[in-house]
Design a protein around this motif. Sequence first.
Motif, short mmCIF file in Angstrom:
data_model
loop_
_atom_site.label_atom_id
_atom_site.label_comp_id
_atom_site.label_asym_id
_atom_site.label_seq_id
_atom_site.Cartn_x
_atom_site.Cartn_y
_atom_site.Cartn_z
N HIS A 220 0.82 -1.21 0.00
CA HIS A 220 0.00 0.00 0.00
C HIS A 220 0.86 1.26 0.00
O HIS A 220 0.50 2.27 -0.62
N LYS A 221 1.98 1.20 0.71
CA LYS A 221 2.82 2.39 0.85
C LYS A 221 3.73 2.62 -0.35
O LYS A 221 3.89 3.75 -0.81
N TRP A 222 4.33 1.53 -0.87
CA TRP A 222 5.35 1.69 -1.92
C TRP A 222 5.07 0.90 -3.20
O TRP A 222 5.80 1.05 -4.17
N ASN A 223 4.07 0.06 -3.21
CA ASN A 223 3.71 -0.82 -4.32
C ASN A 223 4.56 -2.09 -4.32
O ASN A 223 5.65 -2.15 -3.74
N MET A 224 4.05 -3.09 -5.02
CA MET A 224 4.64 -4.43 -4.98
C MET A 224 5.98 -4.54 -5.69
O MET A 224 6.73 -5.49 -5.44
N GLU A 228 11.52 -1.68 -1.31
CA GLU A 228 11.03 -1.92 0.05
C GLU A 228 10.28 -3.24 0.13
O GLU A 228 10.45 -4.02 1.06
N MET A 229 9.44 -3.48 -0.88
CA MET A 229 8.69 -4.73 -0.89
C MET A 229 9.62 -5.93 -1.01
O MET A 229 9.39 -6.97 -0.39
N GLY A 230 10.67 -5.79 -1.80
CA GLY A 230 11.64 -6.88 -1.91
C GLY A 230 12.22 -7.25 -0.56
O GLY A 230 12.32 -8.44 -0.22
N ALA A 262 -2.05 -16.55 0.62
CA ALA A 262 -2.25 -15.10 0.68
C ALA A 262 -3.73 -14.81 0.50
O ALA A 262 -4.48 -15.63 -0.03
N ASP A 263 -4.16 -13.64 0.95
CA ASP A 263 -5.57 -13.30 0.82
C ASP A 263 -5.87 -12.54 -0.47
O ASP A 263 -6.99 -12.59 -0.99
N HIS A 264 -4.90 -11.82 -0.99
CA HIS A 264 -5.09 -11.13 -2.27
C HIS A 264 -3.73 -10.64 -2.77
O HIS A 264 -2.74 -10.70 -2.05
N GLY A 265 -3.69 -10.16 -3.99
CA GLY A 265 -2.45 -9.62 -4.56
C GLY A 265 -2.54 -8.13 -4.77
O GLY A 265 -3.33 -7.43 -4.13
N GLN A 266 -1.75 -7.64 -5.71
CA GLN A 266 -1.73 -6.21 -6.01
C GLN A 266 -1.33 -6.04 -7.47
O GLN A 266 -0.76 -6.96 -8.08
N THR A 267 -1.63 -4.89 -8.02
CA THR A 267 -1.26 -4.59 -9.39
C THR A 267 0.01 -3.75 -9.40
O THR A 267 0.07 -2.74 -8.69
N PRO A 268 1.05 -4.14 -10.15
CA PRO A 268 2.27 -3.33 -10.18
C PRO A 268 2.02 -1.99 -10.87
O PRO A 268 1.22 -1.91 -11.81
N LEU A 269 2.67 -0.97 -10.39
CA LEU A 269 2.50 0.36 -10.97
C LEU A 269 2.85 0.37 -12.46
O LEU A 269 2.22 1.08 -13.24
N GLU A 270 3.81 -0.43 -12.84
CA GLU A 270 4.26 -0.43 -14.23
C GLU A 270 3.22 -1.04 -15.17
O GLU A 270 3.36 -0.98 -16.39
N PRO A 275 -4.10 4.83 -10.35
CA PRO A 275 -4.40 4.74 -8.92
C PRO A 275 -5.44 5.80 -8.54
O PRO A 275 -5.11 6.96 -8.30
N MET A 276 -6.69 5.41 -8.50
CA MET A 276 -7.78 6.37 -8.35
C MET A 276 -7.76 7.06 -6.99
O MET A 276 -7.59 6.43 -5.95
N SER A 277 -7.96 8.36 -7.01
CA SER A 277 -8.08 9.16 -5.79
C SER A 277 -9.54 9.13 -5.34
O SER A 277 -10.42 9.68 -6.00
N ARG A 278 -9.79 8.48 -4.21
CA ARG A 278 -11.16 8.41 -3.73
C ARG A 278 -11.64 9.78 -3.22
O ARG A 278 -12.82 10.10 -3.32
N ASP A 279 -10.72 10.58 -2.69
CA ASP A 279 -11.10 11.92 -2.23
C ASP A 279 -11.59 12.77 -3.40
O ASP A 279 -12.60 13.48 -3.30
N GLU A 280 -10.87 12.71 -4.52
CA GLU A 280 -11.27 13.48 -5.69
C GLU A 280 -12.59 12.94 -6.26
O GLU A 280 -13.45 13.71 -6.68
N LEU A 281 -12.73 11.62 -6.26
CA LEU A 281 -13.97 11.02 -6.73
C LEU A 281 -15.15 11.51 -5.90
O LEU A 281 -16.21 11.88 -6.44
N LEU A 282 -14.99 11.55 -4.60
CA LEU A 282 -16.04 12.01 -3.71
C LEU A 282 -16.40 13.47 -3.99
O LEU A 282 -17.58 13.83 -4.06
N ARG A 283 -15.38 14.29 -4.17
CA ARG A 283 -15.64 15.71 -4.48
C ARG A 283 -16.38 15.85 -5.79
O ARG A 283 -17.34 16.64 -5.91
N ASP A 284 -15.97 15.09 -6.80
CA ASP A 284 -16.60 15.20 -8.12
C ASP A 284 -18.06 14.77 -8.10
O ASP A 284 -18.91 15.39 -8.74
#
Length: 376
Positions: A220-224, A228-230, A262-270, A275-284
């Motif tokens: 969540h902090k740095w992506n898979m 850091e994840m390594g 594992a319970d779930h994975g993640q999508t690599p940034l590449e 990466p959707m901003s939920r705060d912006e979505l809420l404002r819109d």
Amino acid sequence: ADLMQSGTSIEPAIVGSSPSITPATHTNMSTSTFPRRHGVSAIAIRGRKGEIQGAFTRSPDRIRPPVDPDLNLRVTTLAEDWDRATGNRAEIGMLASGNYPLGLIGSGAGLPGGEKDIAAFLAAEGRWETDGRFYTLPAYVNLPSGTLRGEIDAVDHADGKADGRWLGHDLDDTSVNTTPAIAAYEGKVAQRVIAREGFGEDDVADLLYLHYKSPDHAGHKWNMISPEMGDVLGSVDAAVGSLVTWLAANVGADRWVMVVTADHGQTPLEAGGWPMSRDELLRDINDRFDTVRNGEGILERTSATSLFSNLEEMKANGVTPADVSSFLSGYTIGDNVSDGSAVPEGFEERTEEPILAAAFPGRRLDEVASCVRTSS
């Protein structure tokens, strides 16, 4: 790798559900059922009276005790069934970061005929806590503070310098839960629990669930794909390896079985996803639909995959969930960039791309699901 080579590795097996959320997937694994039956569908859930609650807590934002283990859980878990089948002779325990994995062991003493199994929730600075109404937490689980400090120092020294830093991060300003230190610490706690509680000492199989959360925090902090994840994945691998060695020496080489999943994975940034901003979505959404200026929006909150409607405010504005779903179907990357902010590099030519493949009102999900069901 050693476990995969010397044990059984099953790659295509999937016990997930949508959304791929920790509380739901852990409960899938422990009950052999999916959320439609076991009831734990997300981190934030609409309760029977319309209130928004957590999977195992009255507040969707609370990951610490007190908990309500049967708030949504409607079936018994493997641990509960096995505990009752053995007349409570089986030792049951869980070490976890927060209460999201509570569906692994179930309700403890909250289940008729159940008992207070060990359930330790990792809080700040390596301290463990529980809800004593349903579970127990032996005092020895909270190891001396110097134990975790030693693991943090080992992370600091890993690059050959004692400068209080790890991969450029000041360790004093970095949550220990995102670093390699916490997995080693949890492994030592697990060893103490197994030894002190007598796991594996008799002919009744015991169950201990270990939840290594640091890869999720680092992701969540740095992506898979981050360095850091390594390091964090390496620390979990080392912790599992140390536990294997310890179990062989202290419980017996042929007296235990370890399952790693594992319970779930993640999508690599590449991969190019936005990466959707939920705060912006809420404002819109509120800018588009909320014309009654009373300090309340038409949405109560957002979650990873759901938007929770403020039905009274929607009614006051003459808006329906279908209206919001229609709006979201055409919501683009450009829309999700906040005013005054530059479009991130790599997305300059993609601002017209829709973010979501589809959006549906919650009341229509049964109809949507029926479109993808297949008969056997």
